[in-house]
Each structure stands twice: as structure tokens, then as C-alpha cells.
Design a protein around this motif. Structure first.
Motif, PDB file in Angstrom:
ATOM      1  N   ALA A  11       0.839  -1.199   0.000  1.00  0.00           N
ATOM      2  CA  ALA A  11       0.000   0.000   0.000  1.00  0.00           C
ATOM      3  C   ALA A  11       0.878   1.254   0.000  1.00  0.00           C
ATOM      4  O   ALA A  11       1.828   1.360   0.773  1.00  0.00           O
ATOM      5  CB  ALA A  11      -0.922   0.007   1.210  1.00  0.00           C
ATOM      6  N   VAL A  12       0.576   2.218  -0.861  1.00  0.00           N
ATOM      7  CA  VAL A  12       1.390   3.433  -0.970  1.00  0.00           C
ATOM      8  C   VAL A  12       0.611   4.692  -0.591  1.00  0.00           C
ATOM      9  O   VAL A  12       1.123   5.803  -0.739  1.00  0.00           O
ATOM     10  CB  VAL A  12       1.976   3.579  -2.393  1.00  0.00           C
ATOM     11  N   THR A  13      -0.595   4.528  -0.101  1.00  0.00           N
ATOM     12  CA  THR A  13      -1.363   5.653   0.429  1.00  0.00           C
ATOM     13  C   THR A  13      -2.095   5.198   1.678  1.00  0.00           C
ATOM     14  O   THR A  13      -2.402   4.005   1.845  1.00  0.00           O
ATOM     15  CB  THR A  13      -2.402   6.188  -0.584  1.00  0.00           C
ATOM     16  N   THR A  14      -2.355   6.141   2.576  1.00  0.00           N
ATOM     17  CA  THR A  14      -3.112   5.843   3.789  1.00  0.00           C
ATOM     18  C   THR A  14      -3.865   7.101   4.208  1.00  0.00           C
ATOM     19  O   THR A  14      -3.562   8.198   3.741  1.00  0.00           O
ATOM     20  CB  THR A  14      -2.182   5.357   4.919  1.00  0.00           C
ATOM     21  N   LYS A  15      -4.850   6.929   5.093  1.00  0.00           N
ATOM     22  CA  LYS A  15      -5.646   8.051   5.593  1.00  0.00           C
ATOM     23  C   LYS A  15      -5.674   8.017   7.114  1.00  0.00           C
ATOM     24  O   LYS A  15      -5.645   6.935   7.715  1.00  0.00           O
ATOM     25  CB  LYS A  15      -7.080   7.978   5.057  1.00  0.00           C
ATOM     26  N   CYS A  16      -5.736   9.198   7.726  1.00  0.00           N
ATOM     27  CA  CYS A  16      -5.892   9.300   9.173  1.00  0.00           C
ATOM     28  C   CYS A  16      -7.378   9.263   9.482  1.00  0.00           C
ATOM     29  O   CYS A  16      -8.100  10.229   9.229  1.00  0.00           O
ATOM     30  CB  CYS A  16      -5.253  10.591   9.686  1.00  0.00           C
ATOM     31  N   THR A  17      -7.839   8.140  10.017  1.00  0.00           N
ATOM     32  CA  THR A  17      -9.260   7.924  10.245  1.00  0.00           C
ATOM     33  C   THR A  17      -9.578   7.887  11.738  1.00  0.00           C
ATOM     34  O   THR A  17      -8.694   8.061  12.580  1.00  0.00           O
ATOM     35  CB  THR A  17      -9.705   6.601   9.606  1.00  0.00           C
ATOM     36  N   ASN A  18     -10.824   7.610  12.056  1.00  0.00           N
ATOM     37  CA  ASN A  18     -11.266   7.552  13.451  1.00  0.00           C
ATOM     38  C   ASN A  18     -10.623   6.392  14.220  1.00  0.00           C
ATOM     39  O   ASN A  18     -10.649   6.372  15.447  1.00  0.00           O
ATOM     40  CB  ASN A  18     -12.790   7.430  13.500  1.00  0.00           C
ATOM     41  N   SER A  19     -10.042   5.454  13.508  1.00  0.00           N
ATOM     42  CA  SER A  19      -9.391   4.315  14.171  1.00  0.00           C
ATOM     43  C   SER A  19      -7.883   4.306  13.921  1.00  0.00           C
ATOM     44  O   SER A  19      -7.230   3.279  14.038  1.00  0.00           O
ATOM     45  CB  SER A  19      -9.993   3.001  13.674  1.00  0.00           C
ATOM     46  N   GLY A  20      -7.342   5.479  13.556  1.00  0.00           N
ATOM     47  CA  GLY A  20      -5.916   5.558  13.250  1.00  0.00           C
ATOM     48  C   GLY A  20      -5.677   5.488  11.752  1.00  0.00           C
ATOM     49  O   GLY A  20      -6.577   5.725  10.953  1.00  0.00           O
ATOM     50  N   TYR A  21      -4.456   5.154  11.374  1.00  0.00           N
ATOM     51  CA  TYR A  21      -4.137   5.075   9.951  1.00  0.00           C
ATOM     52  C   TYR A  21      -4.798   3.862   9.302  1.00  0.00           C
ATOM     53  O   TYR A  21      -4.800   2.763   9.859  1.00  0.00           O
ATOM     54  CB  TYR A  21      -2.623   4.991   9.744  1.00  0.00           C
ATOM     55  N   ASN A  22      -5.365   4.076   8.130  1.00  0.00           N
ATOM     56  CA  ASN A  22      -5.988   3.011   7.356  1.00  0.00           C
ATOM     57  C   ASN A  22      -5.673   3.216   5.874  1.00  0.00           C
ATOM     58  O   ASN A  22      -6.110   4.205   5.307  1.00  0.00           O
ATOM     59  CB  ASN A  22      -7.501   3.003   7.579  1.00  0.00           C
ATOM     60  N   PRO A  23      -4.872   2.266   5.296  1.00  0.00           N
ATOM     61  CA  PRO A  23      -4.251   1.074   5.864  1.00  0.00           C
ATOM     62  C   PRO A  23      -3.278   1.422   7.001  1.00  0.00           C
ATOM     63  O   PRO A  23      -2.725   2.507   7.024  1.00  0.00           O
ATOM     64  CB  PRO A  23      -3.491   0.468   4.673  1.00  0.00           C
ATOM     65  N   ASN A  24      -3.083   0.440   7.910  1.00  0.00           N
ATOM     66  CA  ASN A  24      -2.202   0.685   9.047  1.00  0.00           C
ATOM     67  C   ASN A  24      -0.735   0.527   8.643  1.00  0.00           C
ATOM     68  O   ASN A  24      -0.418   0.168   7.500  1.00  0.00           O
ATOM     69  CB  ASN A  24      -2.567  -0.226  10.227  1.00  0.00           C
ATOM     70  N   LEU A  25       0.164   0.783   9.587  1.00  0.00           N
ATOM     71  CA  LEU A  25       1.588   0.798   9.270  1.00  0.00           C
ATOM     72  C   LEU A  25       2.092  -0.543   8.745  1.00  0.00           C
ATOM     73  O   LEU A  25       2.968  -0.594   7.886  1.00  0.00           O
ATOM     74  CB  LEU A  25       2.404   1.213  10.505  1.00  0.00           C
ATOM     75  N   ARG A  26       1.530  -1.640   9.244  1.00  0.00           N
ATOM     76  CA  ARG A  26       1.977  -2.968   8.796  1.00  0.00           C
ATOM     77  C   ARG A  26       1.572  -3.245   7.349  1.00  0.00           C
ATOM     78  O   ARG A  26       2.167  -4.106   6.690  1.00  0.00           O
ATOM     79  CB  ARG A  26       1.413  -4.055   9.716  1.00  0.00           C
ATOM     80  N   GLU A  27       0.550  -2.538   6.880  1.00  0.00           N
ATOM     81  CA  GLU A  27       0.061  -2.771   5.524  1.00  0.00           C
ATOM     82  C   GLU A  27       0.685  -1.841   4.492  1.00  0.00           C
ATOM     83  O   GLU A  27       0.489  -2.011   3.290  1.00  0.00           O
ATOM     84  CB  GLU A  27      -1.469  -2.611   5.500  1.00  0.00           C
ATOM     85  N   LEU A  28       1.452  -0.843   4.959  1.00  0.00           N
ATOM     86  CA  LEU A  28       2.099   0.074   4.036  1.00  0.00           C
ATOM     87  C   LEU A  28       3.340  -0.562   3.415  1.00  0.00           C
ATOM     88  O   LEU A  28       3.878  -1.545   3.929  1.00  0.00           O
ATOM     89  CB  LEU A  28       2.470   1.368   4.758  1.00  0.00           C
ATOM     90  N   ILE A  29       3.778   0.013   2.321  1.00  0.00           N
ATOM     91  CA  ILE A  29       4.869  -0.552   1.531  1.00  0.00           C
ATOM     92  C   ILE A  29       6.087  -0.898   2.387  1.00  0.00           C
ATOM     93  O   ILE A  29       6.464  -0.153   3.291  1.00  0.00           O
ATOM     94  CB  ILE A  29       5.256   0.430   0.401  1.00  0.00           C
ATOM     95  N   THR A  30       6.674  -2.057   2.119  1.00  0.00           N
ATOM     96  CA  THR A  30       7.878  -2.501   2.812  1.00  0.00           C
ATOM     97  C   THR A  30       9.093  -2.090   1.991  1.00  0.00           C
ATOM     98  O   THR A  30       9.244  -2.508   0.842  1.00  0.00           O
ATOM     99  CB  THR A  30       7.877  -4.028   3.006  1.00  0.00           C
ATOM    100  N   CYS A  31       9.963  -1.261   2.568  1.00  0.00           N
ATOM    101  CA  CYS A  31      11.140  -0.751   1.859  1.00  0.00           C
ATOM    102  C   CYS A  31      12.413  -1.261   2.534  1.00  0.00           C
ATOM    103  O   CYS A  31      12.515  -1.220   3.758  1.00  0.00           O
ATOM    104  CB  CYS A  31      11.139   0.772   1.838  1.00  0.00           C
TER     105      CYS A  31
END
Length: 297
Positions: free
Chosen positions: A176-196
Motif C-alpha cells: 500500500a502506498v497511500t493511507t488516511k488518518c481515520t477515526n481508528s488511526g491510519y488506514n491502511p495501518n503501518l503494517r500494511e504500508l509498503i515494505t522498503c
């Protein structure tokens, strides 16, 4: 023998404690208790559940990981800026603060004479070597107000997360290369964001360009590692690559030639001679203007 040694060590420790005395000084948590109970909790190291902040830190519980109780909240800019760089990095990555009791003093002193800690929003995304991320926020998401979270909630605006220069997407990693700050935190969360990971990206190739060796497909690894030398060639006879035919993944984790290789006709024999001759000819253009005398045409 080992049992006897254990007994002797235990006796020595007990004797030292009796001689020296217990010099641990407890730390009282003197911040507003009602506000603490409504905003904060600490992470149980065994169960991982969030517990009520104790009245004091003792020798048995001398260090706690403090976090905001609500998933929709994070620490305010004021709290974040009161920490050193390590503390800020922990908030960004794990959203908690480690508070320790030493010689009767709490460090950092966020649980002393403080009345507010949390605000609706998200922490900054970590960009240290643990993630190798390059993060770009839409301007309206960011806040520098002391009482606000660093990143404000917004279900529409997206935060861009890519691999920073000198790293590459890991094979088989999160993508995942984009995320949003939502009512439950980041979505997608940090574990789902791109692995570099450190290393060089796969080569951008066009047409019939082939690379040897081919990019690694090992899970969790970069396509190419530092020091890898790749030979580029064209499969079609009579063609060659438009760039250098050998490139290296440098210690800076970048290719020494970033141009995109394509296959172009290779000039040989008489074609090459003609091209060379044309390249060596100096052509001079002379502009001649012819005009008639007055009254003639």
C-alpha cells in the motif's frame, strides 16, 4: 556443582541488599488523576492490554509504556516536542511513550503537573531507517498547534508513502502506498504500508532489453543488492542498448546510470563508415541575396 553455585550467588545478593539497603526511591504520579484516567493507560507487558495508570512507580513497576486510551487519538504536539528524538521516533512508530522512574524522578516528566496529553488525530508516520519511507502529507492534514495532533483526521485526503532514495520495495512485502488518518488511526495501518529495504530497484526496461543477472525474487529482499553488476543486452540481432551496457548498484543504493535503456539499431560495416563520414563533414551554408536595380524587376 551448578546448584551449589546458584545458592552461593543468592546468599551474596541477599547479604549485599541487607548491607546496602534498598535505595530505590518511588516516583509519585502527581498529574491530574481524573484527566489521566480519562485520557491515558499503560500497556501490560504480558497481556498487551491497556491498564489504568498507577498512583506511583515502584521497584516492581519502574517503567511503563503510556498511550492514549482512544484509538482515534494520539499525543499532542506539545507532548511530542517535549521528548528527545528517540521518544519522537517511538511515538511515530508505536504511538506510546516509555516513562521510567529513576532516583524518585519520572522521565520524561509527562505525568507530572500535566493536565492534557491526547488529541484526535494521528502521529507522524516514521521515516527513520526502520521504515525507509518517504512520506508526503497534503498540507491541510498537518497541524502545529500545541493542543492538536500532528496529523488531523480526514477521511478524504490521502498520505503518500513511497520508498525513499536509496531503498527499494521488498519482494513479497506490503504494497500500500497511500493511507488516511481515520477515526481508528491510519488506514491502511503501518503494517500494511509498503515494505522498503536497502538496495536498488528493479531496472526500468523497454522493448527487448534483457538483464543478467535477473532481479532477485527472494521474499523480503531488494531486487538488487549493493555491489551487484548487471549486464544489459538486446535479444534481437543488429540492435544494442541505448545506454551503457553494464551498470552497478552503488553503495548509495542507487544505479550508477539512471537512464532507461532501450534497444536501438546497431550500425556496423558500411553503415557505420557512412555515419562516421557524415559526422566528420563540416557543412557551411551561405545565404546569397540577389536584388534588381531601381526600376527593374
Amino acid at each position: 556443582m551448578s546448584k551449589i553455585l546458584y545458592i552461593l550467588v543468592t546468599i551474596c545478593v541477599l547479604s549485599w541488599r541487607q548491607t546496602m539497603g534498598d535505595d530505590f526511591v518511588e516516583c509519585l504520579i502527581s498529574a491530574n488523576r481524573d484527566n489521566i484516567d480519562s485520557e491515558l493507560g499503560y500497556i501490560d507487558p504480558i497481556s498487551g492490554s491497556v491498564l489504568t495508570i498507577p498512583e506511583k512507580l515502584t521497584e516492581d513497576l519502574s517503567s511503563i509504556q503510556v498511550q492514549c486510551k482512544k484509538n482515534s487519538q494520539t499525543f499532542t504536539n506539545k507532548i511530542r516536542l517535549s521528548l528527545d528524538d528517540t521518544g519522537k521516533d517511538v511515538i511515530d512508530a508505536k504511538n506510546y511513550i516509555t516513562v521510567t522512574c529513576g532516583s524518585g524522578t519520572l522521565s520524561p516528566a509527562i505525568l507530572t503537573a500535566q493536565t492534557s496529553w491526547c488529541s484526535t488525530g494521528c502521529p507522524l508516520l516514521p521515516t527513520d531507517p526502520s521504515t525507509n519511507w518517504k512520506v508526503v502529507y497534503p498540507f491541510p492534514l498537518l497541524s502545529t498547534l500545541e493542543t492538536a495532533a500532528p496529523v488531523l483526521q480526514n477521511s478524504e485526503l490521502e498520505v503518500s508513502v513511497t520508498c525513499r532514495t536509496g531503498s527499494a520495495p521488498a519482494n513479497g512485502g506490503s504494497s500500500a502506498v497511500t493511507t488516511k488518518c481515520t477515526n481508528s488511526g491510519y488506514n491502511p495501518n503501518l503494517r500494511e504500508l509498503i515494505t522498503c529495504v536497502p538496495g536498488c530497484t528493479d531496472l526500468p526496461k523497454t522493448g527487448n532489453v534483457s538483464a543478467s543477472p535477473a532481479a532477485s525474487t527472494t521474499s523480503g529482499a531488494a531486487p538488487y543488492n549493493i555491489g551487484d553488476i548487471v549486464v544489459l543486452s538486446c535479444a534481437q540481432s543488429g540492435y544494442k542498448v541505448s545506454t551503457t551496457d553494464q551498470i552497478t548498484c552503488l553503495s548509495t543504493q542507487r544505479w550508477n546510470d539512471v537512464r532507461i535503456p532501450v534497444c536501438v539499431p546497431a550500425m556496423t560495416g558500411s553503415s557505420a563508415i557512412r555515419a562516421s563520414a557524415l559526422a566528420s563533414v563540416n557543412v557551411v551554408f551561405v545565404l546569397v541575396m540577389i536584388m534588381c536595380s531601381f526600376g527593374y524587376q
